[in-house]
Design a protein around this motif. Sequence first.
Motif, PDB file in Angstrom:
ATOM      1  N   ASP A 343       0.838  -1.198   0.000  1.00 21.90           N
ATOM      2  CA  ASP A 343       0.000   0.000   0.000  1.00 21.90           C
ATOM      3  C   ASP A 343       0.875   1.252   0.000  1.00 21.90           C
ATOM      4  OD1 ASP A 343       0.797   0.537   2.675  1.00 21.90           O
ATOM      5  OD2 ASP A 343      -0.900  -0.572   3.472  1.00 21.90           O
ATOM      6  N   SER A 369      -1.269   7.683  -8.970  1.00 29.16           N
ATOM      7  CA  SER A 369      -2.191   6.556  -8.839  1.00 29.16           C
ATOM      8  C   SER A 369      -2.588   6.082 -10.230  1.00 29.16           C
ATOM      9  CB  SER A 369      -3.430   6.965  -8.034  1.00 29.16           C
ATOM     10  OG  SER A 369      -4.124   8.023  -8.694  1.00 29.16           O
ATOM     11  N   GLN A 370      -3.459   5.091 -10.272  1.00 28.01           N
ATOM     12  CA  GLN A 370      -3.918   4.578 -11.558  1.00 28.01           C
ATOM     13  C   GLN A 370      -4.985   5.502 -12.136  1.00 28.01           C
ATOM     14  OE1 GLN A 370      -4.608   1.326  -8.991  1.00 28.01           O
ATOM     15  NE2 GLN A 370      -6.592   0.869  -9.885  1.00 28.01           N
ATOM     16  N   VAL A 376     -11.382   2.153  -8.810  1.00 28.81           N
ATOM     17  CA  VAL A 376     -11.323   1.341  -7.591  1.00 28.81           C
ATOM     18  C   VAL A 376     -12.683   1.392  -6.921  1.00 28.81           C
ATOM     19  CG1 VAL A 376     -10.183   0.995  -5.375  1.00 28.81           C
ATOM     20  CG2 VAL A 376      -8.879   1.906  -7.315  1.00 28.81           C
ATOM     21  N   SER A 381     -10.875  -2.477  -1.972  1.00 27.74           N
ATOM     22  CA  SER A 381      -9.625  -1.723  -1.977  1.00 27.74           C
ATOM     23  C   SER A 381      -8.495  -2.476  -2.664  1.00 27.74           C
ATOM     24  CB  SER A 381      -9.214  -1.382  -0.542  1.00 27.74           C
ATOM     25  OG  SER A 381      -9.029  -2.565   0.221  1.00 27.74           O
ATOM     26  N   GLU A 384      -6.935  -1.258  -5.946  1.00 21.57           N
ATOM     27  CA  GLU A 384      -5.994  -0.134  -5.999  1.00 21.57           C
ATOM     28  C   GLU A 384      -4.574  -0.691  -5.938  1.00 21.57           C
ATOM     29  OE1 GLU A 384      -5.399   4.244  -3.926  1.00 21.57           O
ATOM     30  OE2 GLU A 384      -6.530   2.687  -2.874  1.00 21.57           O
ATOM     31  N   TYR A 385      -3.987  -0.925  -7.079  1.00 19.17           N
ATOM     32  CA  TYR A 385      -2.683  -1.588  -7.125  1.00 19.17           C
ATOM     33  C   TYR A 385      -1.538  -0.654  -7.495  1.00 19.17           C
ATOM     34  CZ  TYR A 385      -3.049  -1.453 -12.195  1.00 19.17           C
ATOM     35  OH  TYR A 385      -3.139  -1.016 -13.492  1.00 19.17           O
ATOM     36  N   LYS A 387       0.626   2.647  -7.404  1.00 21.40           N
ATOM     37  CA  LYS A 387       0.899   3.860  -6.640  1.00 21.40           C
ATOM     38  C   LYS A 387       2.309   4.318  -6.970  1.00 21.40           C
ATOM     39  CE  LYS A 387       0.517   0.787  -4.279  1.00 21.40           C
ATOM     40  NZ  LYS A 387       0.537  -0.658  -4.651  1.00 21.40           N
TER      41      LYS A 387
END
Length: 394
Positions: A343, A369-370, A376, A381, A384-385, A387
């Motif tokens: 994370d 972020s993506q 997401v 959660s 959310e891969y 970052k």
Amino acid sequence: MIDVILKKGKEKAAVLRHPWIFSGAIDKIKGMPENGEVVIVRSAEKEFLAYAYYNDQSRVALRLLEWDESITIDKSWYQRKIKAAIDARAHVLSADTNTCRLVFSEADFLPGLIIDKYGDFLSLQVSSAGIETIQEDIVDILRQELNPKGIFDKSDAGARKHENLEPAQGLIWGEAPPEFIEVKENGVLYHINIADGQKSGFYCDQRDNRQILAAYTKDKTVLDCFCYSGGFTLNSLKYGAAHVTSVDSSALAIETLKHNLELNGFSEDKQSSIQSDVNKQLRVFKEEGKTFDVLVLDPPKYAPSRSALDRAARAYKDLNRLGMLLLKKGGILATYSCSGAVDLETFKQIIAWAALDAGREVQIIKQFSQPEDHPVRISFSEGEYLKGLLLRVL
């Protein structure tokens, strides 16, 4: 439909709309569902919770699809979901961008289905037994909604192993894609090799981040590590970088980058490519005393699961330490992680350790972020891969 009854107290995830239920939460099954079959998930009190794909070969035994009992999971249901996903991304596509992710698995209520658009072609990734069973319907829906020239299967991801599915790759429908498909992203042209390229053939999840970073590269020397087909390299050159050095271990990646440089008409004297292991090459640069103004670290997934987190943390730390040592004072480092198990706060801590080991002070300028075509779900959660951090290294 077959009923799957959960153990008492195990219904919380389903009630909170999380799309995964693990095998250990199941109490009993009233029947013998086939893997990939849609079943009814019920609480210990026999209350309806959701419809889901069932697979006894996967640790995620139930992948939840729909929470409204009155809804029928049929071809029309899939068409509505796919159309909604496509419509939500319509504004992403423009005269300057004709490639994006159209369907993003659980985020679009279609667990195990990823669809990417590359110009007139579609790339399909299937990683759940449920989607595998209705793949023909999916293809038919895509033909109706998008009328592509061809649909190519890139379902060779490791995730298929968890569902006891064999790798699959090849033309599903329509014309076979040429060796290189020409696409445009933010005004930059790319040749995409769908058949032989990594994953779906192109990483459109860095679309926004490539453009953000490029604004810092005018008249700067840039080192693009894990460059693949050259997204950060090409955007940097478009924004006036003095010189970009691009490093990747893949011969195909370097060859594709060469095509992309020619495609965009960028000067050869402003870019150089090196086929090498990135960590090894960073050490070579250090020994040679080379430094750069801007450095990009966009490595592959180091932590495919939480069990690999400690090993991945060490790898990220060492990589970023080496990168910081190659930056001029006040240089810019754009560093990313596509590992869902890492994370953002953990990633920040890793970067802090790297800075300490490198003896450099670091400022966070921006967080990456993506993009919006990789949304997401608030109840999931795990989606959310990607970052990243934009850093000034002092």
